[in-house]
Structures are given as C-alpha cells and as structure tokens.
Design a protein around this motif. Structure first.
Motif, short mmCIF file in Angstrom:
data_model
loop_
_atom_site.label_atom_id
_atom_site.label_comp_id
_atom_site.label_asym_id
_atom_site.label_seq_id
_atom_site.Cartn_x
_atom_site.Cartn_y
_atom_site.Cartn_z
N ASP A 35 -15.01 9.18 -12.23
CA ASP A 35 -16.29 10.19 -12.15
C ASP A 35 -17.25 9.38 -11.35
OD1 ASP A 35 -15.27 12.50 -13.20
OD2 ASP A 35 -15.73 11.56 -15.26
N GLU A 36 -17.54 8.08 -11.58
CA GLU A 36 -18.09 7.26 -10.66
C GLU A 36 -17.93 7.13 -9.43
OE1 GLU A 36 -19.84 3.90 -13.99
OE2 GLU A 36 -17.97 3.74 -12.91
N ALA A 37 -16.64 7.02 -8.88
CA ALA A 37 -16.33 6.92 -7.72
C ALA A 37 -16.36 8.26 -6.63
CB ALA A 37 -14.71 6.42 -7.49
N LYS A 38 -16.26 9.25 -7.36
CA LYS A 38 -15.92 10.77 -6.97
C LYS A 38 -14.64 10.88 -6.06
CE LYS A 38 -20.94 11.59 -7.67
NZ LYS A 38 -20.69 11.36 -8.91
N TRP A 39 -14.65 9.81 -5.20
CA TRP A 39 -13.50 10.10 -4.14
C TRP A 39 -12.97 8.80 -3.68
CZ3 TRP A 39 -10.78 14.35 -3.48
CH2 TRP A 39 -9.71 14.25 -2.43
N LEU A 40 -11.91 8.37 -3.44
CA LEU A 40 -11.29 7.20 -3.00
C LEU A 40 -10.63 7.12 -1.66
CD1 LEU A 40 -9.11 6.71 -6.37
CD2 LEU A 40 -11.47 5.95 -5.94
N ASP A 41 -10.63 5.81 -1.03
CA ASP A 41 -10.08 5.62 0.30
C ASP A 41 -8.67 5.51 0.34
OD1 ASP A 41 -12.56 5.08 1.96
OD2 ASP A 41 -12.98 3.71 0.14
N LEU A 42 -8.00 4.81 -0.83
CA LEU A 42 -6.71 4.45 -0.78
C LEU A 42 -6.44 4.53 -2.48
CD1 LEU A 42 -6.09 1.41 1.36
CD2 LEU A 42 -5.35 3.81 1.66
N THR A 43 -5.13 5.00 -2.84
CA THR A 43 -4.66 4.72 -4.02
C THR A 43 -3.28 4.07 -3.99
OG1 THR A 43 -5.77 6.45 -5.37
CG2 THR A 43 -3.62 5.91 -6.22
N PHE A 44 -2.89 3.07 -4.78
CA PHE A 44 -1.63 2.53 -4.84
C PHE A 44 -0.92 2.71 -6.11
CE2 PHE A 44 -4.16 -0.51 -1.85
CZ PHE A 44 -3.43 -0.54 -0.81
N ASP A 45 0.45 2.81 -6.07
CA ASP A 45 0.97 3.05 -7.37
C ASP A 45 2.51 2.82 -7.16
OD1 ASP A 45 1.41 3.92 -10.07
OD2 ASP A 45 0.27 5.69 -9.79
N GLY A 46 3.32 2.75 -8.20
CA GLY A 46 4.54 2.62 -7.95
C GLY A 46 5.42 3.87 -8.29
N ALA A 47 6.53 3.94 -8.32
CA ALA A 47 7.45 5.18 -8.44
C ALA A 47 8.48 4.97 -9.42
CB ALA A 47 7.69 5.76 -7.49
N ASP A 48 8.96 5.75 -10.26
CA ASP A 48 10.49 5.57 -10.89
C ASP A 48 11.44 6.18 -9.74
OD1 ASP A 48 9.41 4.65 -13.44
OD2 ASP A 48 8.70 6.69 -13.45
N GLU A 49 11.37 6.96 -9.21
CA GLU A 49 12.16 7.55 -7.83
C GLU A 49 11.37 7.82 -6.62
OE1 GLU A 49 16.15 9.00 -10.21
OE2 GLU A 49 14.86 10.23 -9.77
N PHE A 50 12.03 7.81 -5.55
CA PHE A 50 11.30 8.55 -4.30
C PHE A 50 12.60 8.85 -3.67
CE2 PHE A 50 11.34 4.22 -2.83
CZ PHE A 50 11.83 4.50 -1.53
N ASP A 51 12.27 10.01 -2.95
CA ASP A 51 13.38 10.81 -2.21
C ASP A 51 12.95 10.46 -0.55
OD1 ASP A 51 11.53 12.59 -1.43
OD2 ASP A 51 12.85 14.18 -2.50
N GLU A 52 13.66 11.15 0.44
CA GLU A 52 13.41 10.90 1.82
C GLU A 52 12.22 11.52 2.34
OE1 GLU A 52 14.21 9.73 5.79
OE2 GLU A 52 15.21 9.29 3.91
N ASN A 53 11.86 12.64 1.59
CA ASN A 53 10.85 13.11 1.96
C ASN A 53 9.46 12.80 1.15
OD1 ASN A 53 11.79 15.25 3.34
ND2 ASN A 53 12.49 16.22 1.61
N LEU A 54 9.36 11.66 0.67
CA LEU A 54 8.44 11.01 -0.34
C LEU A 54 8.01 11.61 -1.42
CD1 LEU A 54 6.56 9.12 2.25
CD2 LEU A 54 8.90 8.47 1.39
N ASN A 55 8.80 12.55 -2.05
CA ASN A 55 8.53 13.15 -3.21
C ASN A 55 9.00 12.26 -4.42
OD1 ASN A 55 7.64 15.50 -2.28
ND2 ASN A 55 9.85 16.25 -1.93
N LEU A 56 7.94 12.08 -5.40
CA LEU A 56 8.42 10.96 -6.53
C LEU A 56 8.53 11.75 -7.89
CD1 LEU A 56 4.97 9.24 -5.68
CD2 LEU A 56 7.11 9.04 -4.40
N ILE A 57 8.99 10.91 -8.58
CA ILE A 57 9.08 10.90 -10.15
C ILE A 57 8.32 9.70 -10.61
CG2 ILE A 57 10.31 10.76 -12.26
CD1 ILE A 57 12.40 12.44 -11.31
N LYS A 58 7.30 9.91 -11.35
CA LYS A 58 6.53 8.97 -11.79
C LYS A 58 6.25 9.25 -13.56
CE LYS A 58 2.96 7.60 -10.04
NZ LYS A 58 3.29 6.10 -10.53
N GLY A 59 5.84 8.39 -14.20
CA GLY A 59 5.43 8.45 -15.73
C GLY A 59 6.52 7.73 -16.52
N GLY A 60 7.31 6.72 -16.07
CA GLY A 60 8.13 5.77 -16.85
C GLY A 60 7.09 5.12 -17.96
#
Length: 262
Positions: free
Chosen positions: A79-104
């Motif tokens: 709420d303080e930032a309102k908008w971000l330049d970048l977000t970094f995160d991991g993934a539990d799975e990703f496919d060729e189209n860079l769709n992800l499963i996250k939430g482990g």
C-alpha cells in the motif's frame, strides 16, 4: 558465510546472483517467499551493505520481511509502494510458456497480489522446477475456513470436468492442525498429476464460493532465471523470446549463504 554447497543450493545461488543484474538503485522491489527467493534477498542485502545499493523491498510474507530486515534491506508495504518496478520470486513448477505453480510455502495469495502490481516479474529457480506440463506438484488453493467441507466438495466435483489426471483434494496440515495462511485461511492441495489447460482450471476454480485464490500464475512471469548445479545460468525472457546462458565460477572463499535451508 562460506562453505561447500550442494548442487541444488549452488543452482539456487547462481540463479539469485544473476537476478541481481536486473536491480538498480531507487527501485521498489517485490520479495518473494521460499528458499530460492531467500538466496536473492541475501544477495541483495550484500549489495546494500557493500555496494551502497538503495532499494525498497515489499516482502510477501513475514518470514521474508524478517530476513530482509536482517540483511539490511529497507522494507515497506504494498500500500505504501502502490506499484513496483520488479518482483522476484521462486516457483514450485514452471512450463515452457512461463506459467507457474506456486504456493508450496503457503504464500501464493500475497505473492500473486505483489506480482500483479509490478512492471516485471522475474522467477528464479533451479532446473528441477522446469516441467513439460504443470501438475506434478500439488496445486495449492487458499480457502476460507467457513464451510470448508462444502468448498472442498465443490472443488472435487468441479475437477471431474477438467482436463486433469488426478482429483484428490487434501487439506494441508501443520502437525495435527490445519495449516493457516497469513490471512487466516486454509489451503487445499489439489493432487492433479497433470493439468491439461491451466488457464481454464485457474478461472473455474476461482469461481467457487469459498475459494480465495489458487496457485496457478498464468501470464504473470516475464523472465525466468534457471540455475544449474554446475554453475550455469539460463535466462529466458518471454517478451522477446530471448534466451542466454552464462556460467558462474564459485570459489571456496566466496561469500555464500549456506545457512539458508529449504
């Protein structure tokens, strides 16, 4: 702290090191949750302390917030930032189209909110997270506690019409009690084995009353940075389909954060 890294930790470390190349002073940066994201937070903290990097971090969990503070990164709320330049995160799975499963780790609701409030989303992962088809990793679905058995039944019924191989819907536990997210909700893990149409499944699951958010991240990731145990890093940018490979040579006396555990 220096020391010998396992191949999987070396892969996470080199991916995190490469990810820091996208960061510039003055940026507001989303900080994901999980062991791979923690390598990135450690690397950014080192740049803050030793190179004078000035960034504001928006953590996606209390655990990430504590680590960011520990390594010297200034943090703020979304709420303080309102908008971000970048977000970094991991993934539990990703496919060729860079769709992800996250939430482990149970933080996918916060992670998805932060990711969709960012100009670019970069996922850092080790090579084992790349799959041909999503679904081997259980799909997390955050649900409100009220009417849990009804929501669980509706999800199971809905899955009968979806292009999936498995249909087990399991309440995530922590010891002998349900796992509770930072928003006070529960998580149902969907053991699907294969997801034929992730976009359709994500849309349909989120229409069920009681569902807060699912762990499918569709059309959200812009870049994936994949580390390998031999020090190679592969970067794939979905916007221009560009890919490149570099190699890190990690010396015995390198400053490596071996106290990060899965």
């Amino acid at each position: 702290m220096s020391g010998e890294l396992s191949p999987i930790d070396k892969a996470k470390f080199v991916a995190a090191k490469q990810a820091t190349e996208f960061v510039e002073s003055g940026m507001k940066v989303g900080l994901g949750t999980g062991s791979t994201a923690e390598w990135l937070v450690q690397c950014l903290g080192e740049m803050v302390r030793e190179e004078g990097l000035k960034i504001k971090g928006v953590p996606t969990s209390k655990r990430t917030a504590l680590l960011a503070k520990k390594v010297g990164i200034d943090i703020m709320t979304l709420d303080e930032a309102k908008w971000l330049d970048l977000t970094f995160d991991g993934a539990d799975e990703f496919d060729e189209n860079l769709n992800l499963i996250k939430g482990g780790g149970g933080a996918h609701l916060h992670e998805k909110i932060v990711a969709t409030a960012s100009d670019r989303v970069l996922v850092i992962a080790d090579a084992s997270k790349k799959v041909d088809t999503l679904g081997a990793f259980p799909l997390p679905v955050e649900v409100v506690p009220f009417g849990l058995s009804v929501t669980q039944g509706l999800i199971a019924e809905t899955l009968t019409g979806m292009d999936v191989l498995g249909r087990d819907v399991v309440l995530r536990m922590k010891g002998d009690q349900p796992f509770v997210t930072e928003e006070g909700n529960f998580i149902l893990d969907l053991h699907l084995k294969r997801i034929g149409n992730p976009r359709q499944l994500s849309f349909v699951i989120n229409q069920i009353p009681g569902v807060v958010e699912n762990g499918l991240f569709i059309d959200i990731c812009d870049v994936v940075i994949v580390g390998h145990g031999d020090g190679r890093v592969t970067t794939r940018d979905i916007t221009n389909n560009a890919a490149n490979v570099i190699r890190f040579d990690i010396l015995d006396d390198d400053n490596i954060f071996v106290d990060i555990a899965d």
